[in-house]
Design an enzyme around this catalytic site. Structure first.
Site, PDB file in Angstrom:
ATOM      1  N   ASP A  37      47.322  29.129  42.699  1.00 19.58           N
ATOM      2  CA  ASP A  37      48.162  29.165  41.502  1.00 19.58           C
ATOM      3  C   ASP A  37      47.376  28.814  40.247  1.00 19.58           C
ATOM      4  O   ASP A  37      46.247  28.320  40.311  1.00 19.58           O
ATOM      5  CB  ASP A  37      49.368  28.231  41.665  1.00 19.58           C
ATOM      6  CG  ASP A  37      49.042  26.941  42.405  1.00 19.58           C
ATOM      7  OD1 ASP A  37      47.867  26.525  42.375  1.00 19.58           O
ATOM      8  OD2 ASP A  37      49.953  26.355  42.994  1.00 19.58           O
ATOM      9  N   ASN A  39      58.697  17.589  47.079  1.00 22.17           N
ATOM     10  CA  ASN A  39      59.939  18.348  47.312  1.00 22.17           C
ATOM     11  C   ASN A  39      59.741  19.467  48.335  1.00 22.17           C
ATOM     12  O   ASN A  39      60.607  20.320  48.493  1.00 22.17           O
ATOM     13  CB  ASN A  39      60.489  18.906  45.996  1.00 22.17           C
ATOM     14  CG  ASN A  39      59.543  19.920  45.340  1.00 22.17           C
ATOM     15  OD1 ASN A  39      58.506  20.261  45.912  1.00 22.17           O
ATOM     16  ND2 ASN A  39      59.906  20.407  44.174  1.00 22.17           N
ATOM     17  N   HIS A  84      57.374  21.783  48.235  1.00 22.69           N
ATOM     18  CA  HIS A  84      56.806  23.047  47.752  1.00 22.69           C
ATOM     19  C   HIS A  84      55.412  23.285  48.316  1.00 22.69           C
ATOM     20  O   HIS A  84      54.688  22.347  48.649  1.00 22.69           O
ATOM     21  CB  HIS A  84      56.854  23.154  46.221  1.00 22.69           C
ATOM     22  CG  HIS A  84      55.850  22.327  45.470  1.00 22.69           C
ATOM     23  ND1 HIS A  84      56.094  21.840  44.207  1.00 22.69           N
ATOM     24  CD2 HIS A  84      54.596  21.917  45.769  1.00 22.69           C
ATOM     25  CE1 HIS A  84      55.030  21.182  43.779  1.00 22.69           C
ATOM     26  NE2 HIS A  84      54.112  21.208  44.706  1.00 22.69           N
ATOM     27  N   GLU A  95      58.915  26.671  44.797  1.00 19.40           N
ATOM     28  CA  GLU A  95      59.798  25.516  44.664  1.00 19.40           C
ATOM     29  C   GLU A  95      61.055  25.680  45.514  1.00 19.40           C
ATOM     30  O   GLU A  95      61.384  26.800  45.930  1.00 19.40           O
ATOM     31  CB  GLU A  95      60.210  25.380  43.193  1.00 19.40           C
ATOM     32  CG  GLU A  95      59.048  25.259  42.217  1.00 19.40           C
ATOM     33  CD  GLU A  95      58.407  23.870  42.223  1.00 19.40           C
ATOM     34  OE1 GLU A  95      58.791  23.031  43.062  1.00 19.40           O
ATOM     35  OE2 GLU A  95      57.535  23.633  41.369  1.00 19.40           O
TER      36      GLU A  95
HETATM   37  C1  F6R Z   1      48.142  23.113  43.986  1.00 20.99           C
HETATM   38  C2  F6R Z   1      49.422  23.450  44.587  1.00 20.99           C
HETATM   39  C3  F6R Z   1      50.483  22.428  44.836  1.00 20.99           C
HETATM   40  C4  F6R Z   1      49.941  21.102  45.366  1.00 20.99           C
HETATM   41  C5  F6R Z   1      51.076  20.114  45.573  1.00 20.99           C
HETATM   42  C6  F6R Z   1      50.573  18.756  45.994  1.00 20.99           C
HETATM   43  O1  F6R Z   1      47.325  24.251  43.865  1.00 20.99           O
HETATM   44  O2  F6R Z   1      49.617  24.580  44.858  1.00 20.99           O
HETATM   45  O3  F6R Z   1      51.407  22.958  45.749  1.00 20.99           O
HETATM   46  O4  F6R Z   1      49.264  21.321  46.560  1.00 20.99           O
HETATM   47  O5  F6R Z   1      51.809  19.971  44.392  1.00 20.99           O
HETATM   48  O6  F6R Z   1      49.842  18.196  44.933  1.00 20.99           O
HETATM   49  P1  F6R Z   1      49.026  16.829  45.107  1.00 20.99           P
HETATM   50  O7  F6R Z   1      47.954  17.125  46.080  1.00 20.99           O
HETATM   51  O8  F6R Z   1      48.494  16.535  43.738  1.00 20.99           O
HETATM   52  O9  F6R Z   1      49.988  15.822  45.598  1.00 20.99           O
END
Ligand code: F6R
Length: 244
Positions: free
Chosen positions: A67, A136, A138, A143
């Site tokens: 992303d 959550n 995701h 989401e």
């Molecule tokens: C990042 C991504 C997100 C993260 C997720 C966890 O490229 O796609 O899905 O993997 O938000 O983020 P952290 O590791 O910062 O807790």
């Protein structure tokens, strides 16, 4: 779904780096799907160390990130391109032209999403997709409530994700509201998936992933339907799951 529970974040990162390095050894021209965020940072550091000390070779590796925030140019310290350059790519011998992230500055976002999918298909698809996990549930920026049939698409970030990612920005108001993300359909097309999660704040999402039903309320639960998924967890995130 295979589950590996490591003692702590450090051991989780070591185990994840081992999985990635083994896959590179088996296929030097592997196509890796990569994630940003806090979770994979120590895994990247470990891979950099193995590159420096043991010659782990990235010269033929191709990468596609999950992303990118819309509107943040590559030189912005909060863009995911910046994150990848500084935390990983510039420390290894990967070719810049082999590293891909969605173009956050694209004028035609829908066309950029289609082009990203074409590029992935053009190299034969993703061999190993590395994923983090949102509190959550995701994955990527898919989401709760997401349509599982979507491939790469424009995302309106959930309020919970904006609040959570505000820790990287000067203020919550500076967190972009839009992003481009690989969709669930694209993630599910990866041949193999490696999901990393650590810390008690994600224990509920991991419980749902392991014991819950497939539901877009917790997008990661779709991974139950993938044939080759490995979870690498630490003890705190795995505290509620039964491991019999
Ligand atoms: C990042 C991504 C997100 C993260 C997720 C966890 O490229 O796609 O899905 O993997 O938000 O983020 P952290 O590791 O910062 O807790």
């Amino acid at each position: 779904m295979r589950i590996f529970v490591a003692k702590d974040y450090h051991d989780m990162s070591l185990e994840a780096a081992k999985v990635v390095a083994d896959e590179i050894a088996q296929k030097p021209g592997i196509v890796l799907g990569l994630a940003t965020g806090e979770t994979p940072l120590a895994m990247y550091r470990e891979l950099i160390r193995w590159h420096r000390e043991e010659g782990l070779d990235f010269s033929q590796v191709i990468t596609f990130n999950l992303d990118e925030y819309i509107g943040l140019p590559p030189e912005n310290i909060n863009s995911y391109r910046y994150y990848m350059q500084h935390n990983f790519f510039r420390h290894i011998n990967i070719k810049l032209k082999n590293t891909h992230l969605p173009n956050a500055m694209a004028v035609d976002v829908d066309e950029e999403c289609r082009e990203y999918e074409r590029q992935i298909a053009g190299v034969g698809g993703i061999d190993l997709q590395v994923l983090g996990l949102g509190q959550n549930g995701h994955i990527g920026f898919n989401e709760p409530g997401v349509d599982f049939a979507l491939s790469t698409h424009l995302v309106h970030l959930a309020a919970a994700t904006i609040a959570s990612n505000a820790r990287f920005f000067a203020a919550e108001s500076e967190v972009p509201r839009l992003a481009i993300s690989l969709g669930i359909k694209s993630i599910m097309q990866a041949k193999k998936i490696l999901l990393l999660a650590s810390g008690s704040s994600k224990a509920r999402a991991v419980y749902e992933l392991v014991h819950g039903a497939v539901s877009n309320n917790t997008p990661a639960t779709i991974l139950k339907l993938h044939q080759d998924v490995q979870l690498v967890l630490d003890e705190r995130v795995a505290m509620h799951i039964s491991r019999v």
